[in-house]
Every structure is written in structure tokens, then in C-alpha cells.
Scaffold this active site. Sequence first.
Site, mmCIF file in Angstrom:
data_model
loop_
_atom_site.group_PDB
_atom_site.id
_atom_site.type_symbol
_atom_site.label_atom_id
_atom_site.label_comp_id
_atom_site.label_asym_id
_atom_site.label_seq_id
_atom_site.Cartn_x
_atom_site.Cartn_y
_atom_site.Cartn_z
ATOM 1 N N LEU A 189 48.821 35.804 44.115
ATOM 2 C CA LEU A 189 48.394 34.524 44.302
ATOM 3 C C LEU A 189 47.041 34.353 43.886
ATOM 4 C CD1 LEU A 189 50.295 34.244 47.521
ATOM 5 C CD2 LEU A 189 50.928 32.904 45.459
ATOM 6 N N THR A 212 44.108 39.116 43.220
ATOM 7 C CA THR A 212 42.625 39.787 43.210
ATOM 8 C C THR A 212 41.931 39.131 44.254
ATOM 9 O OG1 THR A 212 42.654 40.387 40.929
ATOM 10 C CG2 THR A 212 40.625 39.841 41.754
ATOM 11 N N LYS A 230 39.190 46.947 42.059
ATOM 12 C CA LYS A 230 39.211 45.812 41.198
ATOM 13 C C LYS A 230 38.169 45.190 41.083
ATOM 14 C CE LYS A 230 41.294 42.852 38.408
ATOM 15 N NZ LYS A 230 42.367 41.901 38.730
ATOM 16 N N LYS A 289 35.799 32.875 39.977
ATOM 17 C CA LYS A 289 35.971 33.104 41.549
ATOM 18 C C LYS A 289 36.102 34.774 41.691
ATOM 19 C CE LYS A 289 40.017 34.496 42.165
ATOM 20 N NZ LYS A 289 40.832 35.828 42.330
#
Length: 292
Positions: A65, A96, A171, A239
Site C-alpha cells: 500500500l 514502504t 529500506k 513521501k
Amino acid sequence: MNVTFIGLGIMGRGMAANLLRHDDVTLTVFNRSPEPAEALAEAGARIASSAAEAVAEADIVFTMLAEPSVVEAVAFGEAGFVPSMREGALWADCSTVNPSFSRAMAARAGEHGLRFVDAPVAGTKKPAEDAALTFLVGGPSEDIETLRPLFECMGQKVVHVGETGQGTAFKMLVNAQLAQSMLVYAETALLGESLGFSRDFLMDTLPNLPVSAPFLAGKAELIRSGDYAAQFPLEWMHKDLQLLDLTAYEQNQPLYLANLAKSLYGSAKAAGHGRDDFAAIHAYLAGRSDNH
């Protein structure tokens, strides 16, 4: 094995399609917009009418998502799926998100008797389609071994980086380098053009130097053509840099260059490049140069 995949966007649709290649998987899918699910139904997936329905019989649930608020809403909102999962089922979140968020999701899932693994991926649209992703996984070893055959259906490498939250922590590091490498490359190429080198020459040579990140060869072709159809949207990169900034704040670790990169990607998004591939930072910087 009953497997559910929730979130069939740029990444999720390819990942879910590859799960259908696994002989032991019965796949159920859910997506807020129906079109991607319908394509997978033609290949053998079952479409659920809600996230809660999708997970009711699942042994394993994957989510992919857009951002933490969406994950939380889909999992724990008014029609959230977590209360509908069977006790002992395993939730692997491939989104993420920031590591503190992953740890919070794991704790809340545990309150419902569920297991949780954070498993974000390195790779964009084509690697997702080609089962060439790298999974960066945090969580208990036994849960990761349960998931490994499914990860290997969707990717070429599984890296267990530590306990819960460490997959998303790693990540953050990957995307910090990705965002800044793209930005430095774009700025350098624009300087090269101002020095009299042709764009074709720069796109042929700069990405192939030992100092250049391998992914830049593909991004150079987007710059050369001016076609920024999103493999990884620029707004997602912005983001992710915000999540990186939040994570650094929580660790009391300053991020001088990454925050400058965040501001530049934010400006590019505000200028209309949000849905373009993040390589469009080159187009944004070029426009800024033309105005000076």
C-alpha cells in the site's frame, strides 16, 4: 495454502501475478479500484469484495500500500481486515513505511493473535513484473522461512536484516541513496549540457562510469526520451524522504543532504511532476535552469 494480496497498484499487481505461478497457492486479491483485480481474476485469482472478506480464510496476507496512513486504515480502520484474520495467520507488509510504524503494526497485530513481518522491496515496476525484486525483511526467522517460497516467487533475493522493523529501517537507507543518486545525476547531466556535451553523449556515458549507480542506465533512457511514465512515481519518492526524515528525527540523527533532496523533490511535485517517474527531477531542474 490460502494467500491474500491487498493493494494492486504499480508494484502489487505484478507481485500478485507472480504468486499465481506457485503450485500450492490459492490466491485471493482485493484492491479499492476493481480493474487490476479483474485482470488477475482472468489468471486464476479470486476477487474479494472487501479487505475483511479477502483475509477470512487466509494463512498469509500480503499488503502493498501507498503509505502508513493507508496501511493503518486498511488494516485497522472501520472496515479493517486485521480483526477478520484467523488467529496465528501471518501478515507480511511489503509497503514502504517507517520502522517505528512497522513495530506499531506488529504490536497491534499481536494483540489479535497474529504474526507480522515487515518486508519492503528494492525494485520498481518492471522488477515486480519480472519477479526480480529484493525483499528486505524484518521479523522472526521461522516466519521468514514460512514466507521464503512466496518471496522467491516474487523476487530474486531475500535479505533477512534483523528483527521486526529492521526491514523497513533498511529500506529507508536504500531510498535515501536512490533519491540522492538520481538528483546528483540529473544535476551533473545538466551541467554537462551547459558545457557543450550533447544529451545523447551524456546519457550514453555517465551511467556507465564506475562511479555511477547501476539503476541510472534505465533512468537515462527516460531522460533521453522525455517520457517519464512512472516506474516509481516522484510523489512516492518525496513521501519516502519524509519518512526518512521522521526516522532520523526519532534517532536524533541529522540528515543534511537528504533533507535538501526532500525539498527539491517536493518542489518538483508541486510543479506538477508528482505522478511522473522520479527521474523527472531532471525535467524539473532543467526548467529551473531555463528560468535563470
